[in-house]
Design an enzyme around this catalytic site. Structure first.
Site, PDB file in Angstrom:
ATOM      1  NE  ARG A   1      35.865  43.775  36.671  1.00  0.00           N
ATOM      2  CZ  ARG A   1      35.599  43.075  37.774  1.00  0.00           C
ATOM      3  NH1 ARG A   1      36.242  41.941  38.023  1.00  0.00           N
ATOM      4  NH2 ARG A   1      34.683  43.494  38.628  1.00  0.00           N
TER       5      ARG A   1
ATOM      6  CD  GLU B   1      34.701  38.341  32.051  1.00  0.00           C
ATOM      7  OE1 GLU B   1      33.672  38.475  32.741  1.00  0.00           O
ATOM      8  OE2 GLU B   1      35.831  38.398  32.520  1.00  0.00           O
TER       9      GLU B   1
ATOM     10  CG  HIS C   1      34.238  37.130  36.044  1.00  0.00           C
ATOM     11  ND1 HIS C   1      34.307  38.370  35.441  1.00  0.00           N
ATOM     12  CD2 HIS C   1      34.569  37.333  37.347  1.00  0.00           C
ATOM     13  CE1 HIS C   1      34.648  39.276  36.354  1.00  0.00           C
ATOM     14  NE2 HIS C   1      34.804  38.667  37.512  1.00  0.00           N
TER      15      HIS C   1
HETATM   16  C1  DGY Z   1      34.468  41.169  41.549  1.00  0.00           C
HETATM   17  O1  DGY Z   1      33.589  40.970  42.415  1.00  0.00           O
HETATM   18  O2  DGY Z   1      34.734  42.281  41.106  1.00  0.00           O
HETATM   19  C2  DGY Z   1      35.306  40.046  41.070  1.00  0.00           C
HETATM   20  O3  DGY Z   1      35.324  40.018  39.697  1.00  0.00           O
HETATM   21  C3  DGY Z   1      34.955  38.719  41.689  1.00  0.00           C
HETATM   22  O4  DGY Z   1      35.427  37.670  40.947  1.00  0.00           O
END
Ligand code: DGY
Length: 318
Positions: free
Chosen positions: A236, A265, A284
């Site tokens: 994250r 984001e 992402h």
């Molecule tokens: C999630 O699924 O939490 C991740 O960010 C996958 O990239």
């Protein structure tokens, strides 16, 4: 009456067929945009369950306004977008999608290690900008992976898979941080965060975002890293203090960064990060393989079916 699920984005169809075969009705947001907080609030009041994305803000107000919901299946392994305490208090079950996206996300992290470490962004922009005039013996130099030390922050499922790949394909030595020692077959050693920062050539973040990991990597931590080190984040964006990262990249405290996640984001076009050549950024896409996204769709549907039947979810966040 049929049970009804709100699906906040148009996911791969496999899970939808499963819901259908169980007689569950669904309302899928077919637009290219996420639902706004208010739109989701409005739809949720006559639904029994939700398949949510990591970009949906399932906060205290949302949950307290919709205590009739039986289950929320997050289409992600991370669940920092959901207020778990409130969900628990209201007896709303929360599901996520671990395991099925491990391979895809570990591959993304490995790809970023190579892309950032080998300076793909600078090299590719030279091609696109017409600066590729001839072959140069010192052009676009980067660092090899083979035999280097990889520091994994958070040796959970994804961190462990990345470590396995790096150890077997590139003979990398693995050091890691975790709450407890993790059994492994490739000699990975648990260390403190400070030791990891000062000993690693590559650092990859695989910790969940919570109060103790927000801005875990800031100015102090960058000062401990090696000047040739490469920092990768597929977890994250908020785990890195992004202003400190920009400073570290400009001051060459580290060699490069590879990011699949940012804060916020999407990253605004005005972000300083986009002006730097030594940072390679993806939007992402950690879990974005056909295989993983299909399995995520099925797992979310299974979680919904179990939750609506009053059973434990296949993958439940407690
Ligand atoms: C999630 O699924 O939490 C991740 O960010 C996958 O990239």
């Amino acid at each position: 009456m049929k049970k009804k699920v709100i699906i906040t984005r148009n996911i791969l169809p496999d899970g939808l067929s499963l819901l259908e075969s169980h007689g569950i009705a669904f309302d899928v947001n077919l637009s290219e945009k996420p639902l706004s907080y208010e739109e989701l609030m409005e739809k949720a009041c006559n639904a029994d369950a939700i398949i949510s994305m990591l970009s949906d803000n399932i906060d205290q107000r949302f949950l307290e306004s919709n205590p009739h919901l039986k289950v929320i299946a997050n289409y992600a392994v991370g669940f920092n977008n959901i207020d778990l305490m409130t969900a628990r208090a209201l007896n709303i079950r929360i599901g996520n999608t671990p395991d099925v996206l491990t391979e895809a996300t570990a591959e993304t992290a490995l790809g970023l290690m190579i892309a950032a470490g080998r300076n793909f962004k600078g090299a590719n922009s030279a091609v696109n900008d017409g600066r590729w005039k001839n072959w140069g013996p010192k052009d676009h130099l980067g660092f090899a992976l083979r035999g280097k030390t990889l520091g994994v922050i958070g040796l959970g499922r994804i961190g462990m898979r990345l470590a396995e790949m790096a150890a077997s394909a590139f003979k990398m030595q693995i050091i890691y941080t975790a709450n407890s020692t993790k059994e492994n077959t490739f000699g990975a050693k648990i260390v403190s965060l400070d030791e990891l920062l000062s000993q690693s050539d590559y650092i990859s973040i695989h910790a969940p975002l919570n109060a103790s990991t927000k801005h875990l990597i800031g100015k102090d931590q960058f000062q401990k890293m090696r000047p040739h080190s490469v920092l990768v984040n597929t977890a994250r964006g908020e785990i890195i203090d992004q202003d400190a990262l920009i400073w570290a990249l400009k001051e060459k405290l580290i060699f490069a960064a590879g990011l699949d996640v940012t804060e916020p984001e999407p990253l605004p076009l005005s972000s300083e990060l986009l002006k730097l050549e030594n940072v390679f950024i993806l939007p992402h896409i950690g879990s974005a393989t056909f295989e993983a996204r299909r399995e995520m769709s099925i797992l979310c549907a299974k979680n919904i079916i179990a939750g609506l039947n009053g059973e434990n979810l296949i993958s439940e966040v407690k």
